[in-house]
Design a protein around this motif. Structure first.
Motif, PDB file in Angstrom:
ATOM      1  N   GLY A  44      62.040  19.382  30.572  1.00 57.03           N
ATOM      2  CA  GLY A  44      62.469  20.725  30.944  1.00 57.03           C
ATOM      3  C   GLY A  44      62.384  20.974  32.428  1.00 57.03           C
ATOM      4  N   ARG A  45      62.947  22.102  32.850  1.00 56.80           N
ATOM      5  CA  ARG A  45      62.984  22.439  34.269  1.00 56.80           C
ATOM      6  C   ARG A  45      61.615  22.850  34.792  1.00 56.80           C
ATOM      7  N   GLU A  46      60.833  23.608  33.992  1.00 55.54           N
ATOM      8  CA  GLU A  46      59.526  24.087  34.406  1.00 55.54           C
ATOM      9  C   GLU A  46      58.453  23.549  33.469  1.00 55.54           C
ATOM     10  N   PHE A  47      57.225  23.585  33.944  1.00 56.61           N
ATOM     11  CA  PHE A  47      56.105  23.162  33.097  1.00 56.61           C
ATOM     12  C   PHE A  47      54.847  23.835  33.604  1.00 56.61           C
ATOM     13  N   GLY A  48      53.880  23.994  32.699  1.00 58.05           N
ATOM     14  CA  GLY A  48      52.595  24.558  33.055  1.00 58.05           C
ATOM     15  C   GLY A  48      51.605  23.486  33.461  1.00 58.05           C
ATOM     16  N   SER A  49      50.479  23.932  33.980  1.00 56.03           N
ATOM     17  CA  SER A  49      49.464  22.966  34.404  1.00 56.03           C
ATOM     18  C   SER A  49      48.917  22.169  33.225  1.00 56.03           C
ATOM     19  N   ALA A  50      49.027  22.735  32.011  1.00 55.69           N
ATOM     20  CA  ALA A  50      48.557  21.998  30.841  1.00 55.69           C
ATOM     21  C   ALA A  50      49.358  20.725  30.610  1.00 55.69           C
ATOM     22  N   VAL A  51      50.618  20.705  31.043  1.00 56.98           N
ATOM     23  CA  VAL A  51      51.406  19.475  30.931  1.00 56.98           C
ATOM     24  C   VAL A  51      50.804  18.389  31.811  1.00 56.98           C
ATOM     25  N   ALA A  52      50.332  18.768  32.996  1.00 56.73           N
ATOM     26  CA  ALA A  52      49.661  17.785  33.851  1.00 56.73           C
ATOM     27  C   ALA A  52      48.409  17.256  33.159  1.00 56.73           C
ATOM     28  N   ARG A  53      47.659  18.151  32.527  1.00 59.69           N
ATOM     29  CA  ARG A  53      46.483  17.703  31.785  1.00 59.69           C
ATOM     30  C   ARG A  53      46.883  16.771  30.656  1.00 59.69           C
ATOM     31  N   ALA A  54      48.020  17.066  30.018  1.00 58.17           N
ATOM     32  CA  ALA A  54      48.463  16.245  28.887  1.00 58.17           C
ATOM     33  C   ALA A  54      48.835  14.833  29.320  1.00 58.17           C
ATOM     34  N   VAL A  55      49.610  14.709  30.391  1.00 57.68           N
ATOM     35  CA  VAL A  55      50.021  13.362  30.795  1.00 57.68           C
ATOM     36  C   VAL A  55      48.847  12.568  31.345  1.00 57.68           C
ATOM     37  N   LEU A  56      47.843  13.267  31.881  1.00 56.02           N
ATOM     38  CA  LEU A  56      46.658  12.563  32.373  1.00 56.02           C
ATOM     39  C   LEU A  56      45.678  12.231  31.258  1.00 56.02           C
ATOM     40  N   ALA A  57      45.861  12.868  30.096  1.00 64.99           N
ATOM     41  CA  ALA A  57      44.900  12.675  29.007  1.00 64.99           C
ATOM     42  C   ALA A  57      44.889  11.250  28.496  1.00 64.99           C
ATOM     43  N   GLY A  58      45.925  10.506  28.747  1.00 62.16           N
ATOM     44  CA  GLY A  58      45.964   9.117  28.302  1.00 62.16           C
ATOM     45  C   GLY A  58      45.585   8.134  29.375  1.00 62.16           C
ATOM     46  N   SER A  59      44.949   8.616  30.430  1.00 61.35           N
ATOM     47  CA  SER A  59      44.628   7.733  31.559  1.00 61.35           C
ATOM     48  C   SER A  59      43.306   7.014  31.393  1.00 61.35           C
TER      49      SER A  59
END
Length: 454
Positions: A315-330
């Motif tokens: 999508g065009r926009e995203f919340g900070s929780a999306v950043a937390r989500a993609v980092l959750a698998g790190s």
């Protein structure tokens, strides 16, 4: 008198200003002349200004800040920040050149090299160049940066000058280069140099052009009648450039080199997203991709990875929780098995990494803890993900994003309609991040939905 030569004596004590001659015997017919001290020429070091399109608001802000500083009797300091290619230097030159009559002391210019392959310029070296330009002999330039800065301020204390510090890396790099006296200093940077606010600096953030202004810039670059003859295609092309002046000038220059080509040719070339950055290049050394690469290469490794993974967001926009989500698998978080998403603490570095991307003008803060990419930056981030993340890593990141939205939707459903039996949902391995929705039942979900829908 010659007979008394052996008894002659002369001595010079104290500080001597100008030439001095010591002699035992002086006979007539001698003339002593000293060259007049060199008067340093007034310096006009600014590069020439280029045409500027639709920056009236920013010019007004800068001039208003200068006028206020003049009324209050102190120097003017401003910092212009923005995405690479947005026209920061063009704005700076256009404004500073208009001040020449009011600042007859001259102009100093330095490229501070934040994007240089050799690294940012050392303030001590820049000060050395400034001092020599102001008439200090090379051998008289102090060795220490503190002494150089003090002498620089002393020499400029009574001068009405303007100083352009282009492409600064940090506020710390800029501070020793601020002159004394009733001067104007303008700094450009891809970074938001918030630290200069402590020095009385005024922040001006430069945004991409609006659609009509981008069309105007395209017409100025082409300098023929094609924009007027093909207005719809011109608007489409400007839209594909997303208002970035560098991109508009590149496509305009390419079309100008082919005066018989219609604008629609370039529209077709840019329509395919995967090839768009490749097409926004000219002469092999000027490209939008190259400009964005420089910003990307300056990121810390963790911020660079977040940048890549956020480029996969659909999508065009995203919340900070999306950043937390993609980092959750790190590897920071441990998964907990079960059909319901495991509670997921926020990675300690997610907000800091978002700040790094925002301060570097690679993310746009749209309010309420939400962000978006500039359209061309999003393409660049996605391309970097394809280059540097494995297919499995990209798939896992997309899954974490999808599960974040699914888990958040399920949580909203539980809060807004607690008596309803929802469909069973299962999630993949690993932690699932949901939005912070608050505690307790609420009657309406509209306040929440604005924070997590894509």
């Amino acid at each position: 008198m010659r007979g008394h030569d052996q008894g002659s004596h002369n001595e010079v004590n104290g500080v001597v200003h100008g030439p001095s001659v010591q002699a035992g015997t002086v006979h007539g017919g001698i003339h002593i002349r000293a060259a007049a001290p060199a008067v340093p020429q007034v310096l006009w070091q600014l590069p020439p200004a280029v045409g500027l399109t639709d920056r009236t608001a920013e010019l007004t802000l800068l001039e208003s800040h200068r006028a206020q500083a003049a009324r209050e009797g102190h120097s003017c300091l401003a910092a212009v920040s923005g995405l690479g290619g947005v026209g920061k230097t063009a704005l700076a030159l256009a404004w500073l050149h208009t001040l020449r009559a009011d600042f007859p002391g001259g102009q100093l210019y330095a490229d501070l090299g934040a994007q240089s392959p050799h690294g940012p310029a050392e303030p001590a070296e820049v000060l050395s160049r400034f001092l020599r330009a102001l008439g200090v002999p090379p051998q008289a330039v102090p060795s220490g940066i503190a002494e150089r800065a003090a002498l620089y301020r002393s020499l400029t204390a009574e001068l009405r000058i303007v100083v352009l510090l282009d492409d600064a890396a940090t506020a710390a790099q800029v501070r020793p280069l601020l002159p004394g006296g009733p001067s104007v200093t303008l700094v450009t940077s891809r970074q938001r140099l918030s630290g200069l606010t402590l020095e009385g600096g005024h922040q001006v953030h430069l945004q991409p052009l609006g659609l009509e202004a981008a069309v105007e810039l395209l017409a100025d670059t082409l300098a023929d009648g094609r924009v007027a003859d093909q207005p719809d295609d011109a608007r489409t092309l400007a839209g594909l450039c997303a208002g970035l002046p560098l991109a508009v000038r590149v496509v305009g220059a390419r079309l100008a080199a082919r005066p018989h080509r219609p604008i629609t040719t370039m529209v077709r070339a840019l329509t395919e997203e995967r090839r768009r950055l490749d097409e926004l290049a000219i002469d092999g050394d000027l490209s939008v991709r190259g400009v964005l690469d420089l910003s990307y290469e300056g990121l810390p490794s963790a911020a660079a990875r977040l940048y890549r993974l956020l480029g996969l967001h659909p999508g065009r926009e995203f919340g900070s929780a999306v950043a937390r989500a993609v980092l959750a698998g790190s590897g920071v978080l441990e998964p907990r098995p079960g059909p319901e998403p495991a509670p997921c603490p926020e990675p300690a570095d997610a907000p800091e990494l978002l700040d790094v991307l925002h301060d570097g003008n690679l993310l746009i803060d749209v309010g309420e803890d939400r962000y978006r990419f500039h359209d061309l930056v999003r393409l660049h981030a996605a391309a970097k993900a394809c280059e540097e993340e494995t297919p499995a890593e990209r798939t896992a990141a997309l899954r974490r994003i999808a599960e974040h939205y699914l888990a958040t939707a399920a949580r909203v459903e539980q809060i807004t309609d607690p008596g309803r039996d929802g469909l069973p949902r299962t999630f993949g391995p690993g932690p699932v991040v949901t939005e912070e929705l608050g505690e307790g039942p609420r009657r309406h979900s509209t306040g929440w939905s604005g924070n997590w829908t894509i």
